[in-house]
Write a protein that holds these residues in place. Structure first.
Motif, PDB file in Angstrom:
ATOM      1  N   SER A  82       0.551  -1.022   0.220  1.00  0.00           N
ATOM      2  CA  SER A  82      -0.013  -0.121   0.093  1.00  0.00           C
ATOM      3  C   SER A  82       0.365   0.823  -0.047  1.00  0.00           C
ATOM      4  O   SER A  82       2.016   1.414   1.032  1.00  0.00           O
ATOM      5  N   HIS A  83       0.596   2.857  -0.856  1.00  0.00           N
ATOM      6  CA  HIS A  83       0.580   3.692  -0.689  1.00  0.00           C
ATOM      7  C   HIS A  83       1.164   4.424   0.471  1.00  0.00           C
ATOM      8  O   HIS A  83      -0.352   4.495   1.481  1.00  0.00           O
ATOM      9  N   ALA A  84       1.795   4.423   1.021  1.00  0.00           N
ATOM     10  CA  ALA A  84       2.280   5.139   2.229  1.00  0.00           C
ATOM     11  C   ALA A  84       1.433   6.724   2.538  1.00  0.00           C
ATOM     12  O   ALA A  84       0.517   6.547   3.380  1.00  0.00           O
ATOM     13  N   LEU A  85       1.386   6.967   1.548  1.00  0.00           N
ATOM     14  CA  LEU A  85       0.448   8.907   1.071  1.00  0.00           C
ATOM     15  C   LEU A  85      -0.723   8.306   1.371  1.00  0.00           C
ATOM     16  O   LEU A  85      -1.522   9.196   2.156  1.00  0.00           O
ATOM     17  N   THR A  86      -1.010   7.895   0.149  1.00  0.00           N
ATOM     18  CA  THR A  86      -2.799   7.491  -0.036  1.00  0.00           C
ATOM     19  C   THR A  86      -3.630   6.652   0.591  1.00  0.00           C
ATOM     20  O   THR A  86      -4.576   6.541   0.381  1.00  0.00           O
ATOM     21  N   GLY A  87      -2.433   5.253   0.679  1.00  0.00           N
ATOM     22  CA  GLY A  87      -3.144   3.776   1.009  1.00  0.00           C
ATOM     23  C   GLY A  87      -4.192   2.901   0.360  1.00  0.00           C
ATOM     24  O   GLY A  87      -4.131   2.517   0.860  1.00  0.00           O
ATOM     25  N   GLN A  88      -3.436   3.736  -0.804  1.00  0.00           N
ATOM     26  CA  GLN A  88      -3.142   2.862  -2.026  1.00  0.00           C
ATOM     27  C   GLN A  88      -3.122   1.823  -2.195  1.00  0.00           C
ATOM     28  O   GLN A  88      -1.900   1.989  -2.360  1.00  0.00           O
ATOM     29  N   ARG A  89      -4.051   0.826  -2.536  1.00  0.00           N
ATOM     30  CA  ARG A  89      -3.192  -0.915  -2.462  1.00  0.00           C
ATOM     31  C   ARG A  89      -2.524  -1.127  -3.890  1.00  0.00           C
ATOM     32  O   ARG A  89      -3.642  -0.593  -5.285  1.00  0.00           O
ATOM     33  N   VAL A  90      -1.574  -1.730  -4.248  1.00  0.00           N
ATOM     34  CA  VAL A  90      -0.339  -1.827  -5.092  1.00  0.00           C
ATOM     35  C   VAL A  90       0.010  -2.937  -4.886  1.00  0.00           C
ATOM     36  O   VAL A  90       0.501  -3.984  -4.052  1.00  0.00           O
ATOM     37  N   ALA A  91       0.436  -3.641  -6.794  1.00  0.00           N
ATOM     38  CA  ALA A  91       1.785  -4.194  -6.886  1.00  0.00           C
ATOM     39  C   ALA A  91       2.808  -3.934  -6.908  1.00  0.00           C
ATOM     40  O   ALA A  91       3.387  -2.619  -7.804  1.00  0.00           O
ATOM     41  N   LEU A  92       3.693  -4.208  -6.125  1.00  0.00           N
ATOM     42  CA  LEU A  92       5.142  -4.173  -5.354  1.00  0.00           C
ATOM     43  C   LEU A  92       6.337  -4.798  -6.463  1.00  0.00           C
ATOM     44  O   LEU A  92       6.197  -5.848  -5.736  1.00  0.00           O
ATOM     45  N   LYS A  93       7.079  -4.518  -7.791  1.00  0.00           N
ATOM     46  CA  LYS A  93       7.942  -5.829  -8.367  1.00  0.00           C
ATOM     47  C   LYS A  93       9.233  -5.566  -7.957  1.00  0.00           C
ATOM     48  O   LYS A  93       9.511  -4.328  -8.277  1.00  0.00           O
ATOM     49  N   VAL A  94       9.692  -6.637  -7.085  1.00  0.00           N
ATOM     50  CA  VAL A  94      11.118  -6.072  -6.972  1.00  0.00           C
ATOM     51  C   VAL A  94      11.971  -7.372  -7.481  1.00  0.00           C
ATOM     52  O   VAL A  94      11.734  -8.827  -7.727  1.00  0.00           O
ATOM     53  N   LEU A  95      13.092  -6.664  -8.111  1.00  0.00           N
ATOM     54  CA  LEU A  95      14.207  -7.939  -9.049  1.00  0.00           C
ATOM     55  C   LEU A  95      14.992  -8.607  -7.515  1.00  0.00           C
ATOM     56  O   LEU A  95      14.441  -7.463  -5.813  1.00  0.00           O
ATOM     57  N   ARG A  96      15.111  -9.717  -7.788  1.00  0.00           N
ATOM     58  CA  ARG A  96      15.750 -10.642  -7.034  1.00  0.00           C
ATOM     59  C   ARG A  96      17.484 -10.190  -6.319  1.00  0.00           C
ATOM     60  O   ARG A  96      18.211  -9.482  -7.779  1.00  0.00           O
ATOM     61  N   GLU A  97      18.067 -10.123  -5.788  1.00  0.00           N
ATOM     62  CA  GLU A  97      19.063  -9.786  -5.588  1.00  0.00           C
ATOM     63  C   GLU A  97      19.846 -10.081  -6.059  1.00  0.00           C
ATOM     64  O   GLU A  97      20.649  -9.461  -6.580  1.00  0.00           O
ATOM     65  N   ASP A  98      20.237 -11.503  -6.947  1.00  0.00           N
ATOM     66  CA  ASP A  98      21.374 -12.443  -7.466  1.00  0.00           C
ATOM     67  C   ASP A  98      20.981 -10.954  -8.896  1.00  0.00           C
ATOM     68  O   ASP A  98      21.522 -11.861 -10.132  1.00  0.00           O
ATOM     69  N   GLN A  99      19.738 -10.315  -9.116  1.00  0.00           N
ATOM     70  CA  GLN A  99      19.466  -9.992 -10.738  1.00  0.00           C
ATOM     71  C   GLN A  99      19.769  -8.072 -10.914  1.00  0.00           C
ATOM     72  O   GLN A  99      19.761  -8.638 -11.877  1.00  0.00           O
ATOM     73  N   LEU A 100      20.211  -8.249  -9.688  1.00  0.00           N
ATOM     74  CA  LEU A 100      20.328  -6.877 -10.068  1.00  0.00           C
ATOM     75  C   LEU A 100      21.821  -6.290 -10.224  1.00  0.00           C
ATOM     76  O   LEU A 100      22.206  -5.560 -10.933  1.00  0.00           O
ATOM     77  N   GLU A 101      22.647  -7.455 -10.421  1.00  0.00           N
ATOM     78  CA  GLU A 101      24.023  -6.868 -11.174  1.00  0.00           C
ATOM     79  C   GLU A 101      24.094  -7.417 -13.057  1.00  0.00           C
ATOM     80  O   GLU A 101      24.622  -6.630 -13.216  1.00  0.00           O
ATOM     81  N   LEU A 102      22.693  -7.729 -13.044  1.00  0.00           N
ATOM     82  CA  LEU A 102      22.345  -8.259 -14.779  1.00  0.00           C
ATOM     83  C   LEU A 102      22.334  -6.902 -15.179  1.00  0.00           C
ATOM     84  O   LEU A 102      20.781  -6.691 -15.154  1.00  0.00           O
ATOM     85  N   ASP A 103      22.772  -6.269 -16.282  1.00  0.00           N
ATOM     86  CA  ASP A 103      22.401  -5.301 -16.404  1.00  0.00           C
ATOM     87  C   ASP A 103      20.548  -5.616 -17.840  1.00  0.00           C
ATOM     88  O   ASP A 103      19.848  -4.935 -17.653  1.00  0.00           O
ATOM     89  N   ARG A 104      21.228  -6.486 -18.264  1.00  0.00           N
ATOM     90  CA  ARG A 104      20.270  -7.297 -18.768  1.00  0.00           C
ATOM     91  C   ARG A 104      18.644  -7.167 -18.009  1.00  0.00           C
ATOM     92  O   ARG A 104      17.212  -7.508 -18.958  1.00  0.00           O
TER      93      ARG A 104
END
Length: 69
Positions: free
Chosen positions: A8-30
């Motif tokens: 949920s957005h801290a200011l609006t309270g709106q429910r959202v989907a939050l996509k996060v890259l896996r840590e092992d993918q952060l170094e891969l430009d692709r």
């Protein structure tokens, strides 16, 4: 490629989907390029069956002190 969380957005309270890259993918430009392309495509689509795009950001401290909870 990553995980999707229900959040949920801290200011609006709106429910959202939050996509996060896996840590092992952060170094891969692709992986980062793919996620940015996905964000760009989602931002250009407007359909009742698709989630609305809010923002895309890259941060080594994503999730810590952000607007999402």
């Amino acid at each position: 490629m990553g995980w999707v969380y229900r959040a949920s957005h801290a200011l609006t309270g709106q429910r959202v989907a939050l996509k996060v890259l896996r840590e092992d993918q952060l170094e891969l430009d692709r992986s980062i390029d793919r996620m940015m392309r996905e964000a760009s495509i989602l931002a250009s689509v407007s359909h009742p069956g698709m989630p609305r795009f809010f923002e895309c950001a890259c941060s080594a401290t994503a999730g810590r002190g952000s607007r999402w909870s």
